[in-house]
Motif scaffolding. Structure first.
Motif, short mmCIF file in Angstrom:
data_model
loop_
_atom_site.label_atom_id
_atom_site.label_comp_id
_atom_site.label_asym_id
_atom_site.label_seq_id
_atom_site.Cartn_x
_atom_site.Cartn_y
_atom_site.Cartn_z
N CYS A 212 0.55 -1.31 0.30
CA CYS A 212 -0.10 -0.14 -0.14
C CYS A 212 0.66 1.47 -0.26
N SER A 213 1.48 1.08 0.79
CA SER A 213 2.00 2.39 0.93
C SER A 213 3.46 2.50 -0.43
N LYS A 214 3.81 1.45 -0.99
CA LYS A 214 4.30 1.43 -2.00
C LYS A 214 3.85 2.04 -3.50
N GLY A 215 2.58 2.13 -3.12
CA GLY A 215 1.80 2.34 -4.74
C GLY A 215 1.38 3.74 -3.87
N CYS A 216 1.45 4.69 -3.18
CA CYS A 216 1.18 6.00 -2.94
C CYS A 216 2.53 6.37 -3.67
N PRO A 217 1.86 7.83 -4.31
CA PRO A 217 3.02 8.03 -4.49
C PRO A 217 3.85 8.59 -3.65
N LEU A 218 3.41 9.17 -2.60
CA LEU A 218 4.25 10.19 -1.27
C LEU A 218 4.55 8.53 0.12
N GLY A 219 4.56 7.78 -0.73
CA GLY A 219 5.07 6.43 0.33
C GLY A 219 3.88 6.72 1.65
N THR A 220 3.00 6.85 2.20
CA THR A 220 2.21 6.91 3.45
C THR A 220 2.43 6.01 3.50
N PRO A 221 2.69 6.07 4.54
CA PRO A 221 3.32 4.16 6.32
C PRO A 221 1.85 4.48 6.85
#
Length: 458
Positions: free
Chosen positions: A71-80
């Motif tokens: 999920c974090s990898k899929g976010c442009p911002l790397g949301t934890p």
């Protein structure tokens, strides 16, 4: 972190959330036993708060806490995401909110309007066999709580003054980051309210405007000065800002010039540009039937807004097929749910007082294997409409001078947002063209750091 934590404490959390939402942070997941009783509450229980509290906890406890969260990898911002959920279930919502805000000052916005099916939720491993964790709902819940409680730490003031031109996603991001570092920041906004496309390009039903007012309050708390109704270029230039002691200038003015079709009839009185309509839909008289040319997210917003403003029938005309739409499938599905009609493989030829003259198109595969779009001879047809909207992308305004601009009107920068002129930086849609808010924030974080490096080197 598994769902066995849910039954013992869920009712406790929901009851308390109805008292002062959100208040999950006061109740660690192991703090209650099923035998515990709660004192009766004299306040009226709010059903939507109960439902939301239950939904958030149920979704949070579904998280598998993957060691390598996709999920974090899929976010442009790397949301934890996994860390956010862990902190929430440990009763540390304030800490979770601070972490989200530091990573993304517009977390509260992105959690509502990002294409989550393509980003975080689209990469959730649970989505392979069932439904993904609705981490966007959890993020929004935490982020709104954090902003409601926001109290900036005492900042060590720096003497450098920095100008931020435009208060859209890019401008707000840079202003917050630099203000948190102690710089004296002034925002120059061409409209009366901050937000840019968030304020004037996204409907209320998708992004409640009270969120932008809360972000304005955060900016004020951080000491940011805001000059509304101030378009940089015609009266005050970039050179004037540098003359008055601004050590650096950031440009985040977005894309506000609609791209015309250059078709006959485009100047008729019932023809409008989509991006202009979204600024203030209430001043338009649309009539019963509305046609929207284009199939991006702006087209979906215009179509859905027109229905809410009284149009009886709204039809989207698109020269290609469903699979080619630039709008997300999520926005398409909601538009269909609202009652928007779609006519694919319809290309406009002319705009008339009666509507849009279209020709049918189709895909053909050539001898070289390439697929091309061709028109169908003799398929011209009038699509009747009382009003017509053109929604085929936007370009930046051409009001800025002193920096290099590309052929399409976009500002030329390097990867860190440095323009061709020392001390002037830019990012967001004015550099990349229309993209997601998350992508604008990611680029603007890099630009903010480049500004710091530049100013500190002087």
């Amino acid at each position: 972190m598994s769902s066995h934590f849910l039954p013992p404490c869920l009712n406790v959390i929901i009851r308390w959330t109805s008292l002062s939402a959100p208040a999950i942070n006061a109740f660690p997941r192991t703090a209650f036993k099923s035998s515990q009783k709660i004192k009766p509450c004299n306040q009226r229980v709010k059903p939507h708060i109960i439902h939301m509290g239950k939904h958030i906890i149920e979704e949070a406890t579904r998280c598998l806490q993957c060691k390598k969260p996709l999920c974090s990898k899929g976010c442009p911002l790397g949301t934890p995401v996994n860390k956010m959920i862990e902190l929430l279930l440990d009763g540390k919502m304030q800490e979770a909110g601070a972490m989200l805000f530091e990573n993304n000052p517009l977390s509260v916005v992105c959690s509502l309007i990002c294409p989550h099916e393509n980003f975080c939720e689209g990469h959730c491993i649970l989505g392979r066999k069932s439904s993904p964790v609705q981490c966007s709902d959890i993020e929004n819940y935490i982020s709104r709580y954090y902003l409601d409680q926001f109290q900036p730490k005492k900042l060590e003031k720096r003497k450098a003054r920095i100008a931020v031109v435009g208060s859209g996603p890019a401008g707000i991001t840079v202003a917050i980051i630099l203000a948190l570092k102690g710089y004296e920041v002034t925002i120059f906004e061409s409209e009366e309210k901050i937000g840019g496309v968030l304020q004037y390009g996204i409907p209320e039903f998708r992004l409640p405007k009270d969120i932008l007012e809360k972000l304005r309050e955060v900016l004020m708390q951080l000491g940011v000065k805001i000059r509304p109704n101030m378009l940089i270029g015609p009266v005050i230039s970039l050179d004037d800002l540098l003359r008055d002691g601004y050590k650096a200038i950031f440009i985040g003015t977005g894309v506000w010039n609609p791209r015309p079709l250059r078709l006959k009839g485009e100047t008729l009185g019932h023809v409008h540009y989509a991006i202009n309509y979204l600024k203030n839909p209430d001043v338009y008289e649309l009539g019963r039937k509305v046609a929207v040319i284009g199939a991006g997210n702006v087209a979906m917003d215009v179509a859905r807004t027109a229905l809410r403003k009284g149009a009886q029938e709204v039809t989207v005309l698109y020269r290609r097929g469903l699979e080619d739409m630039s709008a997300t499938r999520y926005d398409y599905d909601y538009a269909k749910l609202d009652g928007v009609r779609f006519k694919f493989f319809h290309s406009p030829l002319e705009l008339t007082e009666e509507g849009v003259v279209c020709v049918r198109t189709e895909k053909q595969t050539g001898d070289d294997g390439k697929v091309k779009l061709v028109t169908v001879d003799g398929s011209e047809k009038l699509e009747q409409a009382d009003s017509v909207f053109i929604a085929v992308s936007q370009a930046p305004r051409n009001n800025l001078t002193g920096i290099e601009i590309g052929k399409t009107g976009l500002v030329i920068t390097d990867e860190e947002g440095r323009t061709t002129r020392d001390g002037i930086f830019a990012s967001g849609d004015v550099v990349t063209g229309a993209r997601t808010v998350a992508e604008a924030v990611r680029c603007s974080k890099n630009s903010a750091q480049a500004i710091v490096d530049y100013v500190e080197s002087l």
